[in-house]
Design an enzyme around this catalytic site. Sequence first.
Site, PDB file in Angstrom:
ATOM      1  N   HIS A   2     -25.546 -64.023  29.467  1.00 45.83           N
ATOM      2  CA  HIS A   2     -24.903 -63.039  28.590  1.00 45.83           C
ATOM      3  C   HIS A   2     -23.785 -62.301  29.345  1.00 45.83           C
ATOM      4  O   HIS A   2     -22.687 -62.121  28.825  1.00 45.83           O
ATOM      5  CB  HIS A   2     -25.913 -61.975  28.126  1.00 45.83           C
ATOM      6  CG  HIS A   2     -27.024 -62.485  27.257  1.00 45.83           C
ATOM      7  ND1 HIS A   2     -28.342 -62.192  27.483  1.00 45.83           N
ATOM      8  CD2 HIS A   2     -27.014 -63.257  26.132  1.00 45.83           C
ATOM      9  CE1 HIS A   2     -29.100 -62.741  26.549  1.00 45.83           C
ATOM     10  NE2 HIS A   2     -28.315 -63.410  25.723  1.00 45.83           N
TER      11      HIS A   2
ATOM     12  N   LYS B 106     -39.398 -58.666  14.490  1.00 46.44           N
ATOM     13  CA  LYS B 106     -39.662 -59.313  15.772  1.00 46.44           C
ATOM     14  C   LYS B 106     -39.901 -58.255  16.834  1.00 46.44           C
ATOM     15  O   LYS B 106     -39.002 -57.480  17.153  1.00 46.44           O
ATOM     16  CB  LYS B 106     -38.425 -60.151  16.160  1.00 46.44           C
ATOM     17  CG  LYS B 106     -38.760 -61.520  16.686  1.00 46.44           C
ATOM     18  CD  LYS B 106     -37.522 -62.379  16.680  1.00 46.44           C
ATOM     19  CE  LYS B 106     -37.127 -62.865  18.043  1.00 46.44           C
ATOM     20  NZ  LYS B 106     -35.878 -63.631  18.025  1.00 46.44           N
TER      21      LYS B 106
HETATM   22  O1  PNS Z   1     -29.539 -63.481  20.555  1.00 49.55           O
HETATM   23  P1  PNS Z   1     -29.845 -64.063  19.202  1.00 49.55           P
HETATM   24  O2  PNS Z   1     -31.244 -63.665  18.772  1.00 49.55           O
HETATM   25  O3  PNS Z   1     -29.620 -65.539  19.142  1.00 49.55           O
HETATM   26  O4  PNS Z   1     -28.820 -63.384  18.166  1.00 49.55           O
HETATM   27  C1  PNS Z   1     -28.864 -63.671  16.797  1.00 49.55           C
HETATM   28  C2  PNS Z   1     -27.963 -62.712  15.996  1.00 49.55           C
HETATM   29  C3  PNS Z   1     -28.324 -61.270  16.280  1.00 49.55           C
HETATM   30  C4  PNS Z   1     -26.526 -62.937  16.382  1.00 49.55           C
HETATM   31  C5  PNS Z   1     -28.187 -63.061  14.490  1.00 49.55           C
HETATM   32  O5  PNS Z   1     -29.542 -63.091  14.244  1.00 49.55           O
HETATM   33  C6  PNS Z   1     -27.520 -62.082  13.536  1.00 49.55           C
HETATM   34  O6  PNS Z   1     -26.323 -62.020  13.432  1.00 49.55           O
HETATM   35  N1  PNS Z   1     -28.365 -61.303  12.822  1.00 49.55           N
HETATM   36  C7  PNS Z   1     -27.924 -60.326  11.859  1.00 49.55           C
HETATM   37  C8  PNS Z   1     -28.302 -60.738  10.433  1.00 49.55           C
HETATM   38  C9  PNS Z   1     -27.159 -61.466   9.748  1.00 49.55           C
HETATM   39  O7  PNS Z   1     -26.024 -61.019   9.740  1.00 49.55           O
HETATM   40  N2  PNS Z   1     -27.459 -62.628   9.154  1.00 49.55           N
HETATM   41  C10 PNS Z   1     -26.482 -63.404   8.400  1.00 49.55           C
HETATM   42  C11 PNS Z   1     -25.908 -64.522   9.213  1.00 49.55           C
HETATM   43  S1  PNS Z   1     -26.951 -65.918   9.121  1.00 49.55           S
END
Ligand code: PNS
Length: 160
Positions: free
Chosen positions: A17, A41
């Site tokens: 990251h 989660k």
């Molecule tokens: O580090 P991660 O868990 O892979 O990150 C995932 C993340 C936070 C980028 C993703 O889950 C996200 O954008 N969540 C917010 C919900 C959202 O906007 N969903 C619509 C797009 S599918």
Amino acid sequence: MRKAVYPGSFDPVTNGHLDIIERSAKVFDELVVGVLVNPDKKGLFSIEERVELIERVVKHIPNVKVESFSGLLINFMKEKKAKVIIKGLRAVADFEYEFQMSLMNKKLDSEVETVFMMTSAKNSYLSSSSVKQVAMFGGCIKDLVPDEIISDITKKVNNL
Ligand code: PNS
């Protein structure tokens, strides 16, 4: 002003990251690291702790801010007035999920672009979940996460 958001769970932030943050901060004028609050989660670290750990490891990069968000990423993008989402890509395995998410975000707001940055080779196998597993079973997490947060992780897993 070119502004981007780098979203994720960051439970905890890893060297993978940090590498994406450092490189993105060179390409954009301002980078907001967005830590997702996911009520479904339960993570190892609380959201406040995750934000604090990231702040600690990015304090040498002046144009990076760390914030938490809940709900849709696209709404957070609007709130931050940012048009670019940064995602890190490791192996091919990341592609399908990231492709789907970027198309969904495009559908929700056609003005927003997802920009993918390839991981550096040395970090290509790294993930927060593998770091947690190694730490939980007493393995060495040096070189996997920034040195400043190693003791936070070992303390946390030892108190579970
Ligand atoms: O580090 P991660 O868990 O892979 O990150 C995932 C993340 C936070 C980028 C993703 O889950 C996200 O954008 N969540 C917010 C919900 C959202 O906007 N969903 C619509 C797009 S599918």
